[in-house]
Structures are given as C-alpha cells and as structure tokens.
Motif scaffolding. Structure first.
Motif, PDB file in Angstrom:
ATOM      1  N   LYS A 123       0.824  -1.223   0.000  1.00  0.00           N
ATOM      2  CA  LYS A 123       0.000   0.000   0.000  1.00  0.00           C
ATOM      3  C   LYS A 123       0.857   1.271   0.000  1.00  0.00           C
ATOM      4  O   LYS A 123       0.402   2.329  -0.360  1.00  0.00           O
ATOM      5  CB  LYS A 123      -0.936   0.018   1.212  1.00  0.00           C
ATOM      6  N   LYS A 124       2.127   1.159   0.412  1.00  0.00           N
ATOM      7  CA  LYS A 124       2.987   2.328   0.497  1.00  0.00           C
ATOM      8  C   LYS A 124       3.625   2.696  -0.841  1.00  0.00           C
ATOM      9  O   LYS A 124       4.141   3.793  -1.009  1.00  0.00           O
ATOM     10  CB  LYS A 124       4.097   2.081   1.517  1.00  0.00           C
ATOM     11  N   ALA A 125       3.623   1.804  -1.818  1.00  0.00           N
ATOM     12  CA  ALA A 125       4.256   2.069  -3.114  1.00  0.00           C
ATOM     13  C   ALA A 125       3.463   3.133  -3.875  1.00  0.00           C
ATOM     14  O   ALA A 125       2.237   3.137  -3.885  1.00  0.00           O
ATOM     15  CB  ALA A 125       4.326   0.793  -3.935  1.00  0.00           C
ATOM     16  N   ALA A 126       4.194   4.042  -4.505  1.00  0.00           N
ATOM     17  CA  ALA A 126       3.546   5.118  -5.265  1.00  0.00           C
ATOM     18  C   ALA A 126       2.963   4.567  -6.559  1.00  0.00           C
ATOM     19  O   ALA A 126       3.474   3.616  -7.139  1.00  0.00           O
ATOM     20  CB  ALA A 126       4.560   6.207  -5.573  1.00  0.00           C
ATOM     21  N   ALA A 127       1.905   5.181  -7.000  1.00  0.00           N
ATOM     22  CA  ALA A 127       1.272   4.772  -8.246  1.00  0.00           C
ATOM     23  C   ALA A 127       2.159   5.183  -9.421  1.00  0.00           C
ATOM     24  O   ALA A 127       2.908   6.147  -9.355  1.00  0.00           O
ATOM     25  CB  ALA A 127      -0.102   5.420  -8.367  1.00  0.00           C
ATOM     26  N   TYR A 128       2.034   4.445 -10.500  1.00  0.00           N
ATOM     27  CA  TYR A 128       2.829   4.737 -11.690  1.00  0.00           C
ATOM     28  C   TYR A 128       2.375   6.045 -12.318  1.00  0.00           C
ATOM     29  O   TYR A 128       1.184   6.292 -12.488  1.00  0.00           O
ATOM     30  CB  TYR A 128       2.677   3.605 -12.709  1.00  0.00           C
ATOM     31  N   THR A 129       3.347   6.877 -12.673  1.00  0.00           N
ATOM     32  CA  THR A 129       3.041   8.102 -13.419  1.00  0.00           C
ATOM     33  C   THR A 129       3.800   8.048 -14.732  1.00  0.00           C
ATOM     34  O   THR A 129       4.990   7.713 -14.765  1.00  0.00           O
ATOM     35  CB  THR A 129       3.462   9.358 -12.632  1.00  0.00           C
ATOM     36  N   ALA A 130       3.129   8.364 -15.807  1.00  0.00           N
ATOM     37  CA  ALA A 130       3.739   8.329 -17.132  1.00  0.00           C
ATOM     38  C   ALA A 130       4.791   9.425 -17.248  1.00  0.00           C
ATOM     39  O   ALA A 130       4.626  10.508 -16.694  1.00  0.00           O
ATOM     40  CB  ALA A 130       2.674   8.524 -18.194  1.00  0.00           C
ATOM     41  N   PRO A 131       5.884   9.156 -17.974  1.00  0.00           N
ATOM     42  CA  PRO A 131       6.912  10.182 -18.135  1.00  0.00           C
ATOM     43  C   PRO A 131       6.376  11.347 -18.966  1.00  0.00           C
ATOM     44  O   PRO A 131       5.534  11.170 -19.852  1.00  0.00           O
ATOM     45  CB  PRO A 131       8.042   9.460 -18.861  1.00  0.00           C
ATOM     46  N   THR A 132       6.877  12.524 -18.670  1.00  0.00           N
ATOM     47  CA  THR A 132       6.439  13.703 -19.419  1.00  0.00           C
ATOM     48  C   THR A 132       7.121  13.726 -20.778  1.00  0.00           C
ATOM     49  O   THR A 132       8.189  13.141 -20.963  1.00  0.00           O
ATOM     50  CB  THR A 132       6.780  14.986 -18.660  1.00  0.00           C
TER      51      THR A 132
END
Length: 83
Positions: free
Chosen positions: A9-18
């Motif tokens: 639950k502590k892992a950050a969600a994936y964000t697409a590279p800009t």
C-alpha cells in the motif's frame, strides 16, 4: 491453499513520463529550408556538369562538386530531424 500477499500500500502509483522537448514539432521554416537545400545542391551539381565545368563558380573548379554535395548533405541531415 496459499493466499496472495497483495500489493504494498505504500508504493507510489505509476506516473507516465512527461514529453521531452525533442518531441515538439519543427518550426514552419524547417521543411522549406531542407527542400530548398536539396534542390539547390542538385542544381549546383547538374549545372556544373552541363556547362562543362565552367559554372556556377569557375574559380572553384572541381570544388563545385564539394559545394553541391555539402548542400545536399545539409538537406539530408535536416530531414532526419523533421517531425
């Protein structure tokens, strides 16, 4: 039967590279410039051969071919960066 551990639950969600700056479109003058360089280089070489090595610049002699090929190569290099 073993149970799944699940995700942390502590892992950050994936964000697409800009998008990088190189993905931006070329300026409006880019395509006309490389087309002009390609045509000018071709015409330079053709005129040199058709006029029996006297023109476009008679003082350059065989270096007229070099000038024509430099113009062609500049146009071809510009085509590689065209989007």
């Amino acid at each position: 039967m073993p149970e799944s551990k699940g995700r942390d639950k502590k892992a950050a969600a994936y964000t697409a590279p800009t998008k990088s700056k190189s993905a931006q479109p070329n300026p409006t003058w880019w395509a006309p410039t490389f087309v002009t360089l390609l045509i000018l280089g071709l015409l330079w070489i053709v005129v040199y051969y058709v006029t029996e090595y006297r023109y476009p610049v008679s003082a350059l002699g065989p270096w007229n071919l070099g000038v024509g090929f430099v113009l062609l190569m500049a146009g071809f290099i510009m085509t590689m960066r065209w989007r």
